[in-house]
Design an enzyme around this catalytic site. Sequence first.
Site, PDB file in Angstrom:
ATOM      1  N   GLU A   1       8.650 -22.132  21.630  1.00  0.00           N
ATOM      2  CA  GLU A   1       9.745 -21.150  21.547  1.00  0.00           C
ATOM      3  C   GLU A   1       9.826 -20.331  22.838  1.00  0.00           C
ATOM      4  O   GLU A   1      10.931 -20.091  23.357  1.00  0.00           O
ATOM      5  CB  GLU A   1       9.488 -20.245  20.348  1.00  0.00           C
ATOM      6  CG  GLU A   1      10.513 -19.176  20.078  1.00  0.00           C
ATOM      7  CD  GLU A   1      10.067 -18.290  18.917  1.00  0.00           C
ATOM      8  OE1 GLU A   1      10.089 -17.054  19.079  1.00  0.00           O
ATOM      9  OE2 GLU A   1       9.683 -18.828  17.863  1.00  0.00           O
TER      10      GLU A   1
ATOM     11  N   HIS B   1       4.150 -23.791  17.928  1.00  0.00           N
ATOM     12  CA  HIS B   1       5.595 -23.610  17.702  1.00  0.00           C
ATOM     13  C   HIS B   1       6.097 -22.422  18.516  1.00  0.00           C
ATOM     14  O   HIS B   1       7.123 -22.489  19.194  1.00  0.00           O
ATOM     15  CB  HIS B   1       5.851 -23.398  16.204  1.00  0.00           C
ATOM     16  CG  HIS B   1       7.178 -22.791  15.863  1.00  0.00           C
ATOM     17  ND1 HIS B   1       7.467 -21.450  16.081  1.00  0.00           N
ATOM     18  CD2 HIS B   1       8.305 -23.319  15.313  1.00  0.00           C
ATOM     19  CE1 HIS B   1       8.703 -21.199  15.692  1.00  0.00           C
ATOM     20  NE2 HIS B   1       9.232 -22.308  15.218  1.00  0.00           N
TER      21      HIS B   1
ATOM     22  N   ARG C   1       0.830  -1.207   0.000  1.00  0.00           N
ATOM     23  CA  ARG C   1       0.000   0.000   0.000  1.00  0.00           C
ATOM     24  C   ARG C   1       0.866   1.260   0.000  1.00  0.00           C
ATOM     25  O   ARG C   1       0.586   2.226  -0.692  1.00  0.00           O
ATOM     26  CB  ARG C   1      -0.933  -0.026   1.216  1.00  0.00           C
ATOM     27  CG  ARG C   1      -2.041   1.015   1.155  1.00  0.00           C
ATOM     28  CD  ARG C   1      -2.998   0.842   2.310  1.00  0.00           C
ATOM     29  NE  ARG C   1      -2.322   1.017   3.594  1.00  0.00           N
ATOM     30  CZ  ARG C   1      -2.955   1.051   4.760  1.00  0.00           C
ATOM     31  NH1 ARG C   1      -4.263   0.891   4.803  1.00  0.00           N
ATOM     32  NH2 ARG C   1      -2.284   1.211   5.879  1.00  0.00           N
TER      33      ARG C   1
ATOM     34  N   LYS D   1       1.653 -23.170  13.975  1.00  0.00           N
ATOM     35  CA  LYS D   1       2.637 -22.091  14.159  1.00  0.00           C
ATOM     36  C   LYS D   1       2.502 -21.468  15.548  1.00  0.00           C
ATOM     37  O   LYS D   1       3.503 -21.124  16.194  1.00  0.00           O
ATOM     38  CB  LYS D   1       2.448 -21.023  13.072  1.00  0.00           C
ATOM     39  CG  LYS D   1       3.352 -19.780  13.232  1.00  0.00           C
ATOM     40  CD  LYS D   1       4.823 -20.149  13.283  1.00  0.00           C
ATOM     41  CE  LYS D   1       5.759 -18.977  13.047  1.00  0.00           C
ATOM     42  NZ  LYS D   1       5.578 -17.814  13.899  1.00  0.00           N
TER      43      LYS D   1
END
Length: 487
Positions: free
Chosen positions: A195, A191, A37, A188
């Site tokens: 982490e 994950h 944009r 994710k």
Amino acid sequence: MESVALSRIGLAGLAVMGQNLALNIADKGFPISVYNRTTSKVDETLDRASNEGKLPVAGQYSPRDFVLSIQRPRSVIILVKAGAPVDQTISALSEYMEPGDCIIDGGNEWYQNTERRIVEAEKKGLLYLGMGVSGGEEGARNGPSLMPGGSFTAYNNVKDILEKVAAQVEDGPCVTYIGEGGSGNFVKMVHNGIEYGDMQLISEAYDVLKNVGGLSNDELAEIFTEWNRGELESFLVEITSDIFRVKDDYGDGELVDKILDKTGMKGTGKWTVQQAAELSVAAPTIAASLDCRYLSGLKDERENAAKVLEEAGLKEDIGSASRGVDKKRLIDDVRQALYASKICSYAQGMNLLRAKSLEKGWDLNLGEMARIWKGGCIIRAVFLDRIKKAYQRNPNLASLVVDPDFAKEMVQRQAAWRRVVGLAISAGISTPGMCASLAYFDTYRRARLPANLVQAQRDLFGAHTYERTDRPGAYHTEWTKLARKSQ
């Protein structure tokens, strides 16, 4: 002839992650159109494409030109901030897309938003993928771990691209079709929760070695380098050794000692803990790491508490705990404690994935999840190959803790693990991640827990009933009446 000039794929959203992923795709030989944009980002990306090898990147300056520059069926990756910006970008682009075209959201999105967008896309005849991307800026450019979930047709349309772009390990590219719906975003998210746990456990190892062991940053750098050659070999251990070596440009010593002890976060750790609670999955190591980030944010309160409690007579115990410590043994003990704690943290994450997979019917392959995390991503570690093999041996494995190989390692490391936690407690150093992991291990391995007393209490004040160990059925007892009779 027109199709020759069209790009194979498009990418909208050219912050650093978007730029790097676009350049990675182009680097692998796939012509790509890019759009942002703020159009200066398009020019910036084109400059980089030229400087990094005259890569096949075509800049577009309007949603219409961008979409129409991509060959059918069109595949467009969106890498913008999660939430409303994703909806706004989809709205702007979908106006020019046709049935059979595909949108791929590569951000850290809440999985239910992805599932809503899948339904909305289907109404327009569009395909949709929610794709987790791990590896940070470097991973996006050189090979990330990719976790696409949603339309299988959409995945097949870009499978050849994703397999070339993803990190490569000895058993294949670090990408696989995760499953239907928002499964890619959910994987994710977990994950990222793992982490959080990993980073917390490493910081606790650092704290004990520095403040009880009295190790310098130079010594810590060498220790983490050595650890990265063995069972703890991982991206996070590797970068930790690098961090200890960086000098401060503005003064003496190392930069790590000048960093304010307040940890930031973007929300995926919180989502992981919330989902664990929703699904009744114990994830205490991940939860402890989240709590520590919250507590780290209370810097002023912590400084005041230190002052108030010192005035109240609390003595610093680190000095007395560190006297007579065998540094060599402490270093080895901490290594073992860190490894055992990590196994518990990964076990919690995997159990959360399995629980959600059962609830949603995703049929997640946990061995494949471990495999695609072996390269490119932040939690990549050598022992993920062993996690992969554990689930290949037994896809229905209840917990990594009871895999025969991991079980042996946990038992072998128990004594060192307990010494580290005990030493930290006696020194007044908080190790919530290691403590939570050890408590998880000790609770999970006990055939009988004191939960019988809790059930009796619940039955006394709430008539919730209980089960017996010696006969079937639900029972209720008038505890107070019987107790008074026996007095």
